[in-house]
Design a protein around this motif. Structure first.
Motif, PDB file in Angstrom:
ATOM      1  N   GLU A  90      -2.213  -3.897   4.634  1.00 22.45           N
ATOM      2  CA  GLU A  90      -1.864  -4.264   3.270  1.00 22.45           C
ATOM      3  C   GLU A  90      -2.842  -3.663   2.246  1.00 22.45           C
ATOM      4  O   GLU A  90      -3.951  -3.241   2.589  1.00 22.45           O
ATOM      5  N   LYS A  91      -2.401  -3.675   1.005  1.00 22.92           N
ATOM      6  CA  LYS A  91      -3.195  -3.119  -0.093  1.00 22.92           C
ATOM      7  C   LYS A  91      -4.529  -3.847  -0.229  1.00 22.92           C
ATOM      8  O   LYS A  91      -5.576  -3.232  -0.434  1.00 22.92           O
ATOM      9  N   ASN A  92      -4.507  -5.167  -0.096  1.00 21.75           N
ATOM     10  CA  ASN A  92      -5.726  -5.981  -0.236  1.00 21.75           C
ATOM     11  C   ASN A  92      -6.230  -6.453   1.119  1.00 21.75           C
ATOM     12  O   ASN A  92      -6.700  -7.581   1.258  1.00 21.75           O
ATOM     13  N   ARG A  93      -6.149  -5.593   2.123  1.00 21.08           N
ATOM     14  CA  ARG A  93      -6.493  -6.008   3.488  1.00 21.08           C
ATOM     15  C   ARG A  93      -7.960  -6.385   3.655  1.00 21.08           C
ATOM     16  O   ARG A  93      -8.309  -7.060   4.619  1.00 21.08           O
ATOM     17  N   GLU A  94      -8.822  -5.973   2.727  1.00 23.39           N
ATOM     18  CA  GLU A  94     -10.229  -6.349   2.848  1.00 23.39           C
ATOM     19  C   GLU A  94     -10.386  -7.870   2.855  1.00 23.39           C
ATOM     20  O   GLU A  94     -11.311  -8.402   3.477  1.00 23.39           O
ATOM     21  N   THR A  95      -9.462  -8.570   2.192  1.00 22.19           N
ATOM     22  CA  THR A  95      -9.485 -10.040   2.227  1.00 22.19           C
ATOM     23  C   THR A  95      -9.404 -10.540   3.663  1.00 22.19           C
ATOM     24  O   THR A  95     -10.135 -11.456   4.064  1.00 22.19           O
TER      25      THR A  95
ATOM     26  N   ASN B 180       0.846  -1.196   0.000  1.00 20.61           N
ATOM     27  CA  ASN B 180       0.000   0.000   0.000  1.00 20.61           C
ATOM     28  C   ASN B 180       0.885   1.251   0.000  1.00 20.61           C
ATOM     29  O   ASN B 180       1.569   1.530   0.987  1.00 20.61           O
TER      30      ASN B 180
END
Length: 579
Positions: A260-265, A174
């Protein structure tokens, strides 16, 4: 709206924390956030918005030596102090905001996850659940023999600081998170060596004994972590004693899992886990039968089994015992241990005094090494912590307008109790007891030396005979049992003394009790040291988890309100109140 406050730790330090009330106005549930090393709480509070748990209040602290909390940056008196701070923070939330532990979820990352894991192991809190993101159980130092070198330098130089090699682009993909890391003035790149080494030691202990942790846990592992090793995280998960546990490996994630950039996971899994846990009643397994079937029972049975005489281990421990016998000719501590048992009141009294003695320089050197063993250091810290518990109990009783009548059921020589009494605030009476006449006579001499005959008595009685707790006048208001239950594996036997305290103490009275949830020298103790109970060279201790000990005390009608633990997590001292 976010609020900024402080809370006071056991040692009087005021630590900074952030608080955001639940968005929907609820007041009964909380998520408590613990940041990674180097960072302040402000880098965790975005979870309060992004998780969408609007019926939860959110709290996040600045650990001592971080952010807006005091202390040299990246430092603490020790890992044990930082773990105790976690306990103080949760108790503060309960006292100040009325949120019970069973309505609290922990989300902790990296170093914060190690502190929380150690807290779950050492203090056995009744929280609803915990989410641990990339716990820093083993940091990647990259330099060969770096840890050994740091230990050696720490021994020579004392505490010093090392700077983190980690750049922001190794923490997260991120870009905004990288930029904020690089520009945040509250981020400290240095960490003290005593904390770095303490982190390793606490991690190894907790990972090895993760079976003692029964809190529902969700473990998030960053798949491409540059900062910490994966294997200890998997070992921790595989050994967890939790009935409810989840492990999620997040492919491509760097160490800053929650940033992280894809922390929604990850957040989708966190939301679901927390909702499921709060939709169900608290999951707290019954540990009171662990003396019949548990990992600690298996461990004790294994240590009770004699080794083949001609096996390498059998020969090693035979030689070890021979060296102890040889050392007992010149070392006073080893001589006392051999004569009276290494678990006897005489041995403990010698350890408390901590003054190496011997008939020659070899004996004095051996005695100094003996007294500096990690277990004996923990015993002396236990004595100090008993003093803190005694003074806390005195304050509670006097604050409630109650007299202070003390009953200690297994006092040894009584030194640890007598040293806890202050001349300006003596209790109304003190009854000391012990099964050993040798201990009683030594204790009576100590009482006479201090001129306390009018306040303190010492009698020879069996702590496990419930009749010995009946019809006491004056009625005790403070009970103490130190170092006794750890010597006996049978919980049914232990419950006799605890129920005796339940009979003896009036409602609102206090009970101080000790525990030993961990010990790094169990095999040496079992294979080499004698016990005063039977003179056997096979002194086997069955460790009780803190949760097991607390549940036994609770079954006798008491509720734990405070706990103290040494830096190595070996001996605990707890204070409970009769309900």
């Amino acid at each position: 709206m976010e609020q900024h406050n402080t809370f006071t730790t056991q040692d009087g330090t005021e630590l900074f924390y952030r608080y955001r009330p639940a968005k929907n106005g609820s007041s009964g549930k909380a998520v408590v956030l613990f940041h990674r090393g180097h960072e302040p709480s402000g880098r965790m509070m975005f979870l309060a918005d992004e998780l969408g748990l609007d019926d939860f209040a959110f709290f996040a602290w600045d650990a001592r030596g971080h952010g807006q909390s005091p202390g040299e940056r990246g430092d603490s008196p020790g890992i044990g102090t930082s773990v105790a701070d976690v306990d103080d923070f949760i108790r503060h939330i309960g006292t100040q905001y009325g949120i019970a532990p069973e309505n609290i979820c922990i989300i902790a990352q990296s170093v914060g996850a190690v502190l929380v894991s150690a807290w779950l192991h050492d203090y056995a809190p009744k929280i609803r659940c915990a989410v641990l993101a990339s716990p820093a159980f083993k940091v990647k130092l990259y330099v060969p023999l770096a840890r050994s070198g740091l230990k050696l330098m720490h021994k020579w130089r004392g505490n010093f600081f090392v700077n983190s090699y980690v750049k922001s682009h190794y923490l997260t993909h991120n870009k905004a998170r990288q930029q904020s890391y690089d520009s945040d003035p509250l981020i400290a790149r240095a960490i003290s060596v005593r904390i770095l080494l303490g982190l390793y030691e606490a991690s190894e202990r907790v990972v090895a004994d993760a079976q003692a942790v029964t809190t529902p846990v969700q473990l998030l592992i960053s798949g491409s972590d540059w900062v910490v090793h994966h294997k200890p995280q998997h070992d921790f998960y595989n050994r967890l004693g939790s009935h409810i546990k989840e492990r999620h490996i997040l492919k491509g994630f760097y160490h800053d899992t929650l940033g992280e950039k894809n922390r929604e996971t990850a957040f989708k899994e966190i939301r679901r886990f927390i909702r499921e846990r709060f939709d169900a009643p608290p999951d707290i397994p019954d540990r009171t039968r662990d003396h019949l079937y548990s990992e600690s029972r298996r461990e004790a049975d294994e240590l009770s089994t004699p080794l083949p005489a001609l096996s390498l281990r059998g020969l090693y421990w035979r030689a070890y015992r021979a060296m102890l016998d040889l050392g007992a000719r010149w070392s006073e501590g080893l001589k006392i241990g051999k004569a009276t048992g290494y678990d006897s009141g005489s041995t403990l009294d010698y350890v408390y005094r901590n003054s190496p003695q011997g008939s020659n320089i070899i004996g004095i050197t051996a005695d100094k090494h003996y007294l500096n063993a990690v277990g004996w250091r923990g015993i002396r810290q236990r004595k100090t912590n008993i003093g803190k518990a005694v003074q806390t109990a005195f304050a509670i009783l006097r604050g409630a307008g109650k007299p202070v009548h003390v009953l200690d059921i297994a006092s040894g020589h009584g030194r640890y109790v007598l040293d806890a009494l202050s001349a300006d605030a003596l209790p109304d009476s003190v009854r000391l007891r012990d099964y050993s006449l040798l201990n009683v006579e030594a204790g009576r001499r100590l009482i006479a030396e201090r001129g306390l005959q009018d306040t303190v008595s010492f009698d020879q009685l069996d702590a496990f005979d419930r009749a010995n707790y009946q019809n006491l006048t004056p009625r005790p208001t403070l009970g103490i049992v130190s170092g006794l239950h750890e010597l006996f594996p049978d919980n049914d036997l232990v419950m006799r003394s605890l129920r005796g305290f339940g009979d003896a103490l009036e409602d609102g009275g206090c009970l101080i009790y000790t525990g030993q949830p961990w010990h790094p020298q169990l095999e040496m103790i079992a294979r080499a040291l004698t016990s005063h109970k039977d003179g056997s060279p096979n002194w086997v201790m069955r460790r009780r988890s803190q949760q097991e000990t607390d549940q036994l005390v609770e079954a006798a009608g008491f509720e734990k309100i405070r706990q103290w633990t040494d830096d190595d997590g070996i001996f605990t001292v707890s204070l409970a109140v009769k309900k």
